[in-house]
Design a protein around this motif. Structure first.
Motif, PDB file in Angstrom:
ATOM      1  N   PHE A 253       0.838  -1.195   0.000  1.00  0.00           N
ATOM      2  CA  PHE A 253       0.000   0.000   0.000  1.00  0.00           C
ATOM      3  C   PHE A 253       0.874   1.246   0.000  1.00  0.00           C
ATOM      4  O   PHE A 253       1.922   1.287   0.647  1.00  0.00           O
ATOM      5  CB  PHE A 253      -0.896   0.035   1.247  1.00  0.00           C
ATOM      6  CG  PHE A 253      -2.004  -0.978   1.248  1.00  0.00           C
ATOM      7  CD1 PHE A 253      -3.287  -0.630   0.847  1.00  0.00           C
ATOM      8  CD2 PHE A 253      -1.773  -2.283   1.663  1.00  0.00           C
ATOM      9  CE1 PHE A 253      -4.311  -1.559   0.865  1.00  0.00           C
ATOM     10  CE2 PHE A 253      -2.790  -3.215   1.674  1.00  0.00           C
ATOM     11  CZ  PHE A 253      -4.071  -2.859   1.270  1.00  0.00           C
ATOM     12  N   THR A 254       0.415   2.279  -0.706  1.00  0.00           N
ATOM     13  CA  THR A 254       1.099   3.564  -0.645  1.00  0.00           C
ATOM     14  C   THR A 254       0.732   4.279   0.650  1.00  0.00           C
ATOM     15  O   THR A 254      -0.194   3.886   1.362  1.00  0.00           O
ATOM     16  CB  THR A 254       0.703   4.465  -1.831  1.00  0.00           C
ATOM     17  OG1 THR A 254      -0.692   4.813  -1.712  1.00  0.00           O
ATOM     18  CG2 THR A 254       0.952   3.762  -3.159  1.00  0.00           C
ATOM     19  N   HIS A 255       1.465   5.360   0.929  1.00  0.00           N
ATOM     20  CA  HIS A 255       1.201   6.157   2.124  1.00  0.00           C
ATOM     21  C   HIS A 255      -0.220   6.725   2.103  1.00  0.00           C
ATOM     22  O   HIS A 255      -0.825   6.958   3.151  1.00  0.00           O
ATOM     23  CB  HIS A 255       2.223   7.290   2.208  1.00  0.00           C
ATOM     24  CG  HIS A 255       2.252   8.006   3.511  1.00  0.00           C
ATOM     25  ND1 HIS A 255       2.772   7.450   4.662  1.00  0.00           N
ATOM     26  CD2 HIS A 255       1.806   9.243   3.859  1.00  0.00           C
ATOM     27  CE1 HIS A 255       2.650   8.308   5.660  1.00  0.00           C
ATOM     28  NE2 HIS A 255       2.079   9.403   5.198  1.00  0.00           N
ATOM     29  N   GLN A 256      -0.762   6.935   0.901  1.00  0.00           N
ATOM     30  CA  GLN A 256      -2.108   7.492   0.769  1.00  0.00           C
ATOM     31  C   GLN A 256      -3.199   6.428   0.868  1.00  0.00           C
ATOM     32  O   GLN A 256      -4.386   6.744   0.804  1.00  0.00           O
ATOM     33  CB  GLN A 256      -2.253   8.233  -0.564  1.00  0.00           C
ATOM     34  CG  GLN A 256      -1.435   9.522  -0.654  1.00  0.00           C
ATOM     35  CD  GLN A 256       0.054   9.257  -0.831  1.00  0.00           C
ATOM     36  OE1 GLN A 256       0.446   8.216  -1.397  1.00  0.00           O
ATOM     37  NE2 GLN A 256       0.886  10.166  -0.367  1.00  0.00           N
ATOM     38  N   GLY A 257      -2.815   5.153   0.995  1.00  0.00           N
ATOM     39  CA  GLY A 257      -3.801   4.091   1.177  1.00  0.00           C
ATOM     40  C   GLY A 257      -4.197   3.357  -0.083  1.00  0.00           C
ATOM     41  O   GLY A 257      -5.183   2.615  -0.087  1.00  0.00           O
ATOM     42  N   LYS A 258      -3.450   3.511  -1.155  1.00  0.00           N
ATOM     43  CA  LYS A 258      -3.775   2.829  -2.412  1.00  0.00           C
ATOM     44  C   LYS A 258      -2.999   1.527  -2.514  1.00  0.00           C
ATOM     45  O   LYS A 258      -1.787   1.489  -2.342  1.00  0.00           O
ATOM     46  CB  LYS A 258      -3.433   3.734  -3.600  1.00  0.00           C
ATOM     47  CG  LYS A 258      -3.806   3.136  -4.944  1.00  0.00           C
ATOM     48  CD  LYS A 258      -3.473   4.091  -6.077  1.00  0.00           C
ATOM     49  CE  LYS A 258      -3.844   3.501  -7.435  1.00  0.00           C
ATOM     50  NZ  LYS A 258      -3.508   4.434  -8.535  1.00  0.00           N
ATOM     51  N   LEU A 259      -3.714   0.444  -2.793  1.00  0.00           N
ATOM     52  CA  LEU A 259      -3.075  -0.848  -3.024  1.00  0.00           C
ATOM     53  C   LEU A 259      -2.477  -0.849  -4.422  1.00  0.00           C
ATOM     54  O   LEU A 259      -3.181  -0.599  -5.406  1.00  0.00           O
ATOM     55  CB  LEU A 259      -4.090  -1.980  -2.886  1.00  0.00           C
ATOM     56  CG  LEU A 259      -3.588  -3.403  -3.178  1.00  0.00           C
ATOM     57  CD1 LEU A 259      -2.522  -3.821  -2.172  1.00  0.00           C
ATOM     58  CD2 LEU A 259      -4.745  -4.401  -3.163  1.00  0.00           C
ATOM     59  N   ILE A 260      -1.171  -1.106  -4.520  1.00  0.00           N
ATOM     60  CA  ILE A 260      -0.506  -1.064  -5.823  1.00  0.00           C
ATOM     61  C   ILE A 260       0.013  -2.426  -6.265  1.00  0.00           C
ATOM     62  O   ILE A 260       0.344  -2.612  -7.433  1.00  0.00           O
ATOM     63  CB  ILE A 260       0.648  -0.048  -5.835  1.00  0.00           C
ATOM     64  CG1 ILE A 260       1.692  -0.388  -4.776  1.00  0.00           C
ATOM     65  CG2 ILE A 260       0.124   1.365  -5.653  1.00  0.00           C
ATOM     66  CD1 ILE A 260       2.929   0.498  -4.832  1.00  0.00           C
ATOM     67  N   LYS A 261       0.080  -3.377  -5.334  1.00  0.00           N
ATOM     68  CA  LYS A 261       0.599  -4.692  -5.711  1.00  0.00           C
ATOM     69  C   LYS A 261       0.086  -5.743  -4.738  1.00  0.00           C
ATOM     70  O   LYS A 261       0.004  -5.506  -3.542  1.00  0.00           O
ATOM     71  CB  LYS A 261       2.133  -4.682  -5.712  1.00  0.00           C
ATOM     72  CG  LYS A 261       2.773  -5.988  -6.165  1.00  0.00           C
ATOM     73  CD  LYS A 261       4.295  -5.882  -6.145  1.00  0.00           C
ATOM     74  CE  LYS A 261       4.957  -7.166  -6.597  1.00  0.00           C
ATOM     75  NZ  LYS A 261       6.440  -7.072  -6.559  1.00  0.00           N
ATOM     76  N   ALA A 262      -0.269  -6.899  -5.281  1.00  0.00           N
ATOM     77  CA  ALA A 262      -0.689  -8.033  -4.452  1.00  0.00           C
ATOM     78  C   ALA A 262      -0.132  -9.309  -5.068  1.00  0.00           C
ATOM     79  O   ALA A 262      -0.218  -9.516  -6.285  1.00  0.00           O
ATOM     80  CB  ALA A 262      -2.211  -8.112  -4.365  1.00  0.00           C
ATOM     81  N   THR A 263       0.454 -10.144  -4.238  1.00  0.00           N
ATOM     82  CA  THR A 263       1.013 -11.417  -4.707  1.00  0.00           C
ATOM     83  C   THR A 263       0.675 -12.516  -3.716  1.00  0.00           C
ATOM     84  O   THR A 263       0.356 -12.247  -2.553  1.00  0.00           O
ATOM     85  CB  THR A 263       2.547 -11.334  -4.856  1.00  0.00           C
ATOM     86  OG1 THR A 263       3.136 -11.063  -3.573  1.00  0.00           O
ATOM     87  CG2 THR A 263       2.953 -10.247  -5.834  1.00  0.00           C
ATOM     88  N   HIS A 264       0.726 -13.744  -4.187  1.00  0.00           N
ATOM     89  CA  HIS A 264       0.620 -14.886  -3.284  1.00  0.00           C
ATOM     90  C   HIS A 264       1.476 -16.014  -3.851  1.00  0.00           C
ATOM     91  O   HIS A 264       1.625 -16.160  -5.059  1.00  0.00           O
ATOM     92  CB  HIS A 264      -0.819 -15.324  -3.069  1.00  0.00           C
ATOM     93  CG  HIS A 264      -1.440 -16.028  -4.240  1.00  0.00           C
ATOM     94  ND1 HIS A 264      -1.216 -15.676  -5.550  1.00  0.00           N
ATOM     95  CD2 HIS A 264      -2.303 -17.071  -4.281  1.00  0.00           C
ATOM     96  CE1 HIS A 264      -1.898 -16.472  -6.339  1.00  0.00           C
ATOM     97  NE2 HIS A 264      -2.575 -17.327  -5.605  1.00  0.00           N
ATOM     98  N   ARG A 265       2.060 -16.767  -2.934  1.00  0.00           N
ATOM     99  CA  ARG A 265       2.969 -17.841  -3.326  1.00  0.00           C
ATOM    100  C   ARG A 265       2.979 -18.890  -2.220  1.00  0.00           C
ATOM    101  O   ARG A 265       2.528 -18.631  -1.094  1.00  0.00           O
ATOM    102  CB  ARG A 265       4.379 -17.288  -3.523  1.00  0.00           C
ATOM    103  CG  ARG A 265       4.991 -16.700  -2.247  1.00  0.00           C
ATOM    104  CD  ARG A 265       6.386 -16.154  -2.488  1.00  0.00           C
ATOM    105  NE  ARG A 265       6.989 -15.669  -1.242  1.00  0.00           N
ATOM    106  CZ  ARG A 265       8.203 -15.135  -1.167  1.00  0.00           C
ATOM    107  NH1 ARG A 265       8.940 -15.027  -2.261  1.00  0.00           N
ATOM    108  NH2 ARG A 265       8.680 -14.713  -0.005  1.00  0.00           N
ATOM    109  N   PRO A 266       3.497 -20.079  -2.525  1.00  0.00           N
ATOM    110  CA  PRO A 266       3.583 -21.097  -1.467  1.00  0.00           C
ATOM    111  C   PRO A 266       4.416 -20.585  -0.298  1.00  0.00           C
ATOM    112  O   PRO A 266       5.461 -19.970  -0.485  1.00  0.00           O
ATOM    113  CB  PRO A 266       4.269 -22.273  -2.172  1.00  0.00           C
ATOM    114  CG  PRO A 266       3.937 -22.104  -3.619  1.00  0.00           C
ATOM    115  CD  PRO A 266       3.910 -20.610  -3.847  1.00  0.00           C
TER     116      PRO A 266
END
Length: 293
Positions: A253-266
């Motif tokens: 998340f950015t300082h302003q509260g925006k989600l910019i990246k999401a990942t998932h892995r084992p």
């Protein structure tokens, strides 16, 4: 009339005296300026944003629950019924064939987002033919109906939902529609995102024993909050209930509260015992006890 002349030696001596007096009157000014140029100012510490690490949590520790269609409240059933035509329209744009029968629904309960009703639809026509998508419906009229496509007849649409730009965009709009309420619980944000992306995240408490006829979790979950140099927060947790193996989720998340990246892995660990706290890049806070942030 005899002209009046000042000897050159006398004039030079007078000028030299004036210069010396000038330096003696203002000795500290140039020295102070020189010191100020090299003085280091240490900035005040800044509380992490958008998620606080000290504020009291307003919701229970584990904030995502799933309810069958008959467990949905009457008020939410009416809201869902009023939104069916919009849901069908958006699902049709994604080619999800919502007009056909045998779709089953269940509610995703996310207390972190009290102004939204979340519902997940599933149609199971047998092995290799399963379609799933999630729906977000604003309760107060502030926003619009959004869908998160997960799989269509067994295949991911565009790219897997957890890392899909459309999922991230929908989640950012949901957070904006809930305003500051969405920033009250970083753990709730992470779990709700995973649920909307098609999983059923589960965090086990340390020392929890598996129940009868219940699969043994791969590991206990851990949550980390890392402060990056550019004002970004990274939320991580390990989903102990993920199959066929535990999964590590990461959201930036950015300082302003925006989600910019999401990942998932084992997940990197696989043990029945609770997972130990992981090392963070900068600052780390483990999952807090109930009643605290």
């Amino acid at each position: 009339m005899v002209p009046f002349r000042i000897p050159l030696k006398t004039l030079a001596a007078a000028l030299l005296t004036v210069v010396c007096v000038s330096f003696s009157v203002f000795p500290g000014q140039s020295q102070g300026q020189e010191i100020s140029k090299h003085q280091r100012i240490v900035p005040d510490s800044v509380e992490p944003k958008p998620f606080s690490t000290v504020a009291t949590r307003q919701t229970p520790l584990y904030t995502v629950d799933f309810r069958s269609a008959d467990q949905i409240s009457q008020q939410d059933r009416l809201l869902l019924a009023d939104s069916e035509s919009t849901i069908a329209e958006h699902a049709g744009f994604a080619g999800l064939e919502f007009s056909q029968s045998n779709w089953k629904s269940r509610q995703i309960v996310c207390p972190t987002f009290p102004n939204h009703l979340f519902v997940q639809y599933t149609r199971n026509n047998g092995a290799g033919d399963v379609s799933v998508f999630s729906v977000s419906i604003p309760r107060n009229g502030n926003g619009r109906v959004r869908i998160v496509p997960i799989v269509k007849r067994g295949y991911s649409l565009f790219s897997p939902a957890p890392i899909n730009a459309l999922t991230i965009s929908a989640f950012n709009h949901i957070r904006a529609e809930d305003s500051e309420t969405a920033n009250s619980d970083w753990l709730g944000n992470a779990l709700c995102y995973a649920a909307l992306a098609g999983t059923r995240p589960e965090i086990m408490t340390p020392g929890a024993e598996p129940a009868l006829h219940r699969p043994i979790p791969a590991l206990t979950a851990a949550m980390e909050v890392e402060m990056h140099a550019h004002g970004m927060e990274v939320l991580r947790f390990d989903d102990a209930a993920a199959r066929p193996h535990a999964t590590e989720w990461s959201m930036t998340f950015t300082h302003q509260g925006k989600l910019i990246k999401a990942t998932h892995r084992p997940a990197s660990m696989a043990a029945v015992n609770p997972a130990s706290q992981k090392d963070a890049v900068a600052r780390t806070w483990p999952v807090p006890p109930s009643g605290q942030n």
